[in-house]
Design a protein around this motif. Structure first.
Motif, PDB file in Angstrom:
ATOM      1  N   HIS A 129      -2.188  -2.552  -3.887  1.00 45.94           N
ATOM      2  CA  HIS A 129      -3.338  -1.775  -3.441  1.00 45.94           C
ATOM      3  C   HIS A 129      -3.220  -0.284  -3.717  1.00 45.94           C
ATOM      4  O   HIS A 129      -3.237   0.527  -2.804  1.00 45.94           O
ATOM      5  CB  HIS A 129      -3.516  -2.031  -1.939  1.00 45.94           C
ATOM      6  N   ALA A 130      -3.042   0.065  -4.967  1.00 44.95           N
ATOM      7  CA  ALA A 130      -3.028   1.486  -5.344  1.00 44.95           C
ATOM      8  C   ALA A 130      -3.073   1.565  -6.857  1.00 44.95           C
ATOM      9  O   ALA A 130      -2.461   0.763  -7.550  1.00 44.95           O
ATOM     10  CB  ALA A 130      -1.769   2.177  -4.835  1.00 44.95           C
ATOM     11  N   THR A 175       0.837  -1.207   0.000  1.00 45.11           N
ATOM     12  CA  THR A 175       0.000   0.000   0.000  1.00 45.11           C
ATOM     13  C   THR A 175       0.864   1.246   0.000  1.00 45.11           C
ATOM     14  O   THR A 175       1.971   1.228   0.528  1.00 45.11           O
ATOM     15  CB  THR A 175      -0.931   0.066   1.230  1.00 45.11           C
ATOM     16  N   PRO A 176       0.361   2.314  -0.583  1.00 45.63           N
ATOM     17  CA  PRO A 176       1.181   3.521  -0.704  1.00 45.63           C
ATOM     18  C   PRO A 176       1.376   4.269   0.605  1.00 45.63           C
ATOM     19  O   PRO A 176       2.421   4.879   0.810  1.00 45.63           O
ATOM     20  CB  PRO A 176       0.408   4.391  -1.698  1.00 45.63           C
ATOM     21  N   ASN A 193       4.991   6.460  -3.921  1.00 46.43           N
ATOM     22  CA  ASN A 193       4.792   6.486  -5.363  1.00 46.43           C
ATOM     23  C   ASN A 193       6.036   6.134  -6.141  1.00 46.43           C
ATOM     24  O   ASN A 193       6.064   6.211  -7.345  1.00 46.43           O
ATOM     25  CB  ASN A 193       4.357   7.889  -5.781  1.00 46.43           C
ATOM     26  N   TYR A 204      -3.315  13.346  -1.519  1.00 47.60           N
ATOM     27  CA  TYR A 204      -3.839  12.363  -0.579  1.00 47.60           C
ATOM     28  C   TYR A 204      -3.290  12.535   0.823  1.00 47.60           C
ATOM     29  O   TYR A 204      -3.850  12.034   1.775  1.00 47.60           O
ATOM     30  CB  TYR A 204      -3.548  10.935  -1.072  1.00 47.60           C
ATOM     31  N   TRP A 229      -8.278   4.030   3.000  1.00 45.41           N
ATOM     32  CA  TRP A 229      -7.870   3.157   1.915  1.00 45.41           C
ATOM     33  C   TRP A 229      -6.889   2.059   2.333  1.00 45.41           C
ATOM     34  O   TRP A 229      -7.129   0.868   2.143  1.00 45.41           O
ATOM     35  CB  TRP A 229      -7.258   4.026   0.833  1.00 45.41           C
ATOM     36  N   ASP A 230      -5.763   2.509   2.869  1.00 45.62           N
ATOM     37  CA  ASP A 230      -4.721   1.539   3.174  1.00 45.62           C
ATOM     38  C   ASP A 230      -5.166   0.592   4.278  1.00 45.62           C
ATOM     39  O   ASP A 230      -4.936  -0.605   4.242  1.00 45.62           O
ATOM     40  CB  ASP A 230      -3.439   2.273   3.589  1.00 45.62           C
ATOM     41  N   ASP A 237      -8.382  10.127   1.955  1.00 50.43           N
ATOM     42  CA  ASP A 237      -7.305   9.292   2.504  1.00 50.43           C
ATOM     43  C   ASP A 237      -6.688  10.022   3.684  1.00 50.43           C
ATOM     44  O   ASP A 237      -7.361  10.446   4.592  1.00 50.43           O
ATOM     45  CB  ASP A 237      -6.227   9.038   1.447  1.00 50.43           C
TER      46      ASP A 237
END
Lengths: 307, 346, 370
Positions: free
Chosen positions: C113-114, C56-57, C92, C214, C65-66, C240
């Motif tokens: 997951h992104a 996840t980011p 990223n 985000y 989200w994460d 987020d």
């Protein structure tokens, strides 16, 4: 409060941390030190203040703590550049990087699984007069810290320009050798300037997390530290100019939202450009006028001989 | 002499790691375990070595860029912005060159990228030379302008409609820089090494190479003997931007195949770490860049295996810079920067 | 060997030797690296899933989200006795090294997951033979290697819109987003339609914090303050990490406003009822990955991996969170009626994922009001 009023008010609020950091950096620059680590020091201040308040301290305690950590870093920076002839640019960059890394790291280690928010709570002493349209909220509905920031910036700025210590500072920055010959301990002046200056930067950082935003996230300064450096240079170490520039910057950042609400079709990315491009343009326009102290960034080595 | 410089660099690294160890201890990690894991994963595993070398390539290019600028006494703090400029230029034209032979496409992308990076560096350079504006501030601002402009372009004109997250159109894997057989090391790494060697040769054996050093260290003296200092400064700075841009081109034609809108390359400050670890000697740039490459790679995999938050590695890099600044290296600083000289020269 | 102590210069010969030495070291390292070469495992039809990973980011602490992805997978892992590797804060930057590292650790399946990992993950799957699950990238689907998860949250967002329109006292509702990826655009459009259908006189204020903001909480706070100043008393926020800025703005406003309306918040993806937001959280458009992830793992074990799973209202992959605060029962009835309407087809919800189309759509809706 309508949109314009909110815009102006939030610009004033956003300007406070920036002004403090800029005037702090300006003090250092006056004495001949260029500290590129402002970003890191602000983050350290923001984080320290946040930790103190989150653990139960008052906001004032947090702000003082932020200032102290700034002073500590300033002392380190000043001593390193005078006694050890450390290279200011590299040291500054190192502080910026290390500061960001350290605060992000400590934050994640300590608060890894949650995002604590601080309670709102600073009083607004002049709230009563906020009824004046357009500028009312911006001028009178601010938390007390904003007024303190103004007082600090104007006070310190005036003292730097007109007071005797200010003159000494300036002399140390322009011609250290001559100043030393006149009986001033230039190294001491520089160290003190660094301590005071970075203390203000730390305070600015604390203001960011405690006053403006209300919590801490890693990297929350997003380039504000570098903007502060630019403002310090362009502002010519003059307090009103610095404060003015900080407000303009705050406005540019906030204007994005306001413009969206008026349905003018401008992309947000373009608006994000504006503050930075603005500083560039200013620097260009003021080009020749931007007289930086002659000894800025250079190591002052008392012992060295003129070849 | 060599030993002394190398020893000083080693001291710096050790100092940084020791300080880092203190931080680790304070947060409940075992520094020995963490560092051993770092060494194991980056040096003792085949994939680790390969990945470290791949990670080294952009850092090396950025360091070369920093070196070129420092040669003429300038500080190029805008390397990240130039990298982005190069990447956007390459990412913009690459999708349109699908019909070209692969090597020609790479060349075109490289040229486009270098031009973009060079132009990006030109503005601060001209401002410095013509109007005396400190390049530190201008290059930093240009970097942020680059980020915003890149975002704007990539989400607008350059956006690949098939992709969700805004990015330029992907260069097919088959058309990217090939890897060395049986490894994951793409030839971009070799390009970086070759660039390093080229710069070394140019600096030693061409007039401009040698004279630019004089221009950087003793500008007044250089001017007196007829060296066009301003021109050299601008040329060097522009070249610096071009080299930095190659790291961005790398991203498009080798690593990811495209540029994403929110990409912030983390190489600008690391470049200075490399530069000074190498004591500003071109020969030292490669091993120093490899060290930082290892740290960059380590930052991606160590959090998972050791539980250490990824921000630890920028902290370590920052500490390296701090120690570098402190270690007494008066001899390495160009004389022109020392006050004594300039005061005396007036 | 002459060495000028004063200048510290290193003579040419030494330099050449040093350069050669570095080259030699690199060369030696490279060649020794070839020695422990193990052949890569081929991807035979693996049916036993022992270890999965999720990348996840940002941090799973963002309660959005994460967190949803990670928590769901960890829960499934516990249930089915599968080891779960979590890589968070991957950001990223290129994640291929991380992916390869996971492959080296014999992971059977990776959840990317992104949407920012859209290109690297399929490429990794193809070159290393490790199956991956991506999001929002149906074109990348590949038998046995790449599966995709789509989220069609617009219908549930519609219901949130119904709730908002029914509950607003000032007649102004704000939508604040920190980016315009398709997943969120679906929701914005659905929400807007829901508001409009319930009460066409309610004014919608749409504000984008930034490009991919985000994590930009300070700006999020500023933007939210502005929309509150413009009169909105319900904020539908998609942010987020940035949502905390929105929440803080609302908190401060509610704490400091005397006679003005308390502002309330509608969240997306996660469940923030236990946080400070719980005091004014109306509901959330919850993303529940349980069904999606379970299906993916089942598919892999059965050898049928490589399809698109869509989370939506019907399969409860997306649903409304039980309101943590008191909501007027009449409103809840309206929401339920709307839900029925969507299920039986009497209500149509727009399916808009493109940012420009979205702007046009919102303008049209606003136009209707005049």
């Amino acid at each position: 409060m309508n949109v314009i009023e909110t815009l102006l008010a939030s610009a004033m609020l956003a300007a406070a941390p920036l002004m403090l950091a800029a005037i702090g950096e300006a003090i250092g620059q006056r004495s001949g030190q260029l500290n590129l680590g402002v970003e890191g020091v602000m983050l350290l201040g923001a984080f320290t203040g946040f930790v103190v308040v989150e653990a139960g301290g008052t906001v004032s305690a947090g702000l003082v703590a932020a200032m102290i950590i700034g002073m500590v870093v300033g002392a380190g920076f000043g001593l390193a550049t005078t006694l050890l002839s450390a290279n200011q640019i590299v040291l500054g960059l190192g502080v910026a990087l290390a500061g960001e890394g350290a605060t992000g790291y400590l934050f994640r280690e300590r608060f890894g699984l949650s995002q604590p928010l601080l309670d709102a709570g600073m009083s607004r002493p002049l709230h009563h007069f906020a009824g004046i349209p357009v500028v009312g909220p911006a001028l009178f509905d601010q938390r007390w810290f904003v007024y303190l920031a103004w007082a600090l910036v104007v006070g310190i700025g005036a003292w730097m320009r007109y007071g005797r210590p200010g003159l000494i500072l300036r002399a140390a920055g322009e011609s250290p050798f001559a100043t030393e010959a006149a009986g001033v301990d230039v190294q001491r002046v520089r160290v003190i300037a660094a301590i005071v200056g970075q203390g203000l930067v730390g305070l600015g950082g604390g203001a960011l997390s405690l006053v403006e935003v209300g919590f801490f996230t890693p990297g929350m300064t997003v380039g504000i530290g570098f903007i502060a450096i630019a403002i310090a240079m362009v502002g010519q170490q003059r307090p009103l100019r610095i404060a003015g520039l900080a407000i303009v910057f705050g406005l540019l950042r906030g204007s994005g939202t306001a413009i969206q609400l008026t349905n003018v079709d401008v992309q947000t990315e373009f608006l994000e450009l504006l503050p930075y491009a603005g500083v560039l343009v200013l620097v260009v326009l003021m080009g020749r006028q931007v007289r930086l102290p002659r000894a800025l960034g250079l190591a002052y080595d008392r012992e060295s001989r003129n070849a | 002499m060599v030993i002394r410089s190398a020893a000083q660099s080693l001291l710096v690294v050790v100092g940084a790691f020791v300080s880092g160890a203190v931080v680790l201890l304070l947060t409940g990690h075992n520094p020995l375990l963490v560092y051993l894991e770092l060494i194991e994963r980056t040096l003792l595993r085949r994939s680790g070595i390969e990945e470290s070398l791949v990670a080294m390539s952009p850092v090396l290019l950025a360091a070369i860029a920093a070196w070129i600028a420092s040669r003429v006494g300038m500080w190029n703090i805008g390397i990240d912005g130039q990298i982005v400029a190069g990447a956007v230029a390459a990412g913009a034209i690459a999708p349109h060159l699908g019909a070209w032979p692969v090597w020609l496409m790479w060349l075109a992308c490289a040229v486009a990228g270098v031009i973009a990076g060079a132009l990006w560096a030109l503005i601060p350079a001209m401002l410095r030379v013509r109007r005396g504006v400190n390049e530190i501030v201008t290059t930093i601002m240009m970097t942020y302008v680059a980020y915003s402009s890149a975002s704007w372009l990539i989400k607008g004109a350059l956006k690949d409609d098939e992709m969700v997250a805004p990015a330029t159109r992907i260069v097919d894997v088959a058309r990217r820089l090939p890897e060395l057989p049986s490894t994951r090391i793409h030839i971009g790494v070799l390009v970086a090494v070759v660039a390093c060697l080229t710069v070394w040769i140019l600096s030693r054996w061409t007039a401009i190479g040698m004279l630019s050093r004089v221009a950087g260290e003793a500008p007044r003296a250089a001017h007196r003997i007829g060296v066009p200092v301003d021109r050299y400064v601008v040329t060097a700075f522009v070249a610096s931007g071009g080299v930095a841009a190659l790291a961005g081109v790398n991203e498009v034609i080798a690593v990811r195949g495209s540029v994403q809108a929110d990409w912030r390359p983390p190489y600008g400050l690391a470049a200075f770490g490399v530069l000074f670890l190498a004591r500003r000697q071109v020969a030292g740039l490669i091993p120093a860049a490899l060290l930082l490459g290892m740290l960059e790679y380590g930052a991606t995999v160590l959090p998972r295996s050791t539980g250490v938050a990824p921000n630890f590695f920028p902290l370590l890099e920052g500490l390296i810079l701090v120690f570098l600044a402190i270690v007494n290296w008066r001899r390495i600083v160009p004389r022109g920067r020392s006050l004594a000289r300039s005061e005396g020269a007036t | 060997m002459t060495v000028n102590a004063g200048r510290g210069r290193i003579p040419e010969a030494m330099k050449l030797i040093r350069l050669f030495r570095s080259g030699l070291i690199v060369g030696v390292l490279l060649s020794t690296a070839w020695m422990p070469w193990f052949a890569m495992d081929d991807v035979s039809a693996k049916t036993e899933v022992d270890k999965v990973a999720i990348v996840t980011p940002a941090s799973r602490s963002n309660q959005g989200w994460d967190q949803q992805g990670v928590d769901t997978l960890v829960a499934i892992g516990k249930d089915r006795d599968i080891e779960v590797e979590v890589v968070e804060n991957a950001g990223n930057d290129p994640i291929t090294p991380v992916l390869r590292d996971l492959a080296d650790d014999d992971v059977d399946l990776v959840f990317c997951h992104a949407s920012g990992y859209q290109s690297e993950c399929p490429e990794f799957a193809q070159s290393e033979g490790v199956p991956v699950v991506v999001i929002e990238n149906p074109d990348a689907v590949l038998d046995g290697l790449v599966a995709d998860i789509e989220t069609q949250a617009q219908k549930v967002a519609y219901l949130a819109g119904v709730m908002a329109a029914a509950e607003t006292k000032t007649g102004k509702v704000a939508i604040v987003v920190s980016g315009e990826p398709p997943t969120w655009n679906y929701m914005t459009a659905g929400f807007a339609q829901g508001v409009h259908d319930t009460n066409p006189d309610v004014e919608l204020i749409y504000s984008v914090i930034g490009e991919a903001a985000y994590d930009d909480s300070p700006n999020a706070k500023r933007v939210t303050e502005t929309v509150i100043a413009a009169g909105a008393d319900i904020v539908f926020g998609m942010g987020d990490g940035a949502s905390f800025g929105m929440i803080q703005a609302i908190r401060e406003h509610n704490a400091e406003s005397e006679d003005e309306q308390a502002v309330r918040f509608i969240d997306v993806i996660g469940d923030k009822s236990d946080s400070e937001a719980g005091e004014f959280l109306m509901t959330s458009v919850l993303f529940d990955y349980t069904g999606a992830y379970t299906t993916m793992i089942d598919d892999l074990e059965a050898g049928t991996f490589g399809s698109v799973y869509t989370m939506n209202l019907e399969n409860e992959g997306v649903r409304l969170l039980e309101p943590p605060i008191e909501i007027d029962p009449a409103t809840m009835e309206q929401v339920e009626k709307a839900r029925q309407g969507i299920l039986d087809g009497t209500i149509t919800v727009p399916t808009i994922s493109d940012a420009e189309e979205l702007e046009t759509f919102l303008d049209d809706l606003a136009g209707d009001q005049e």
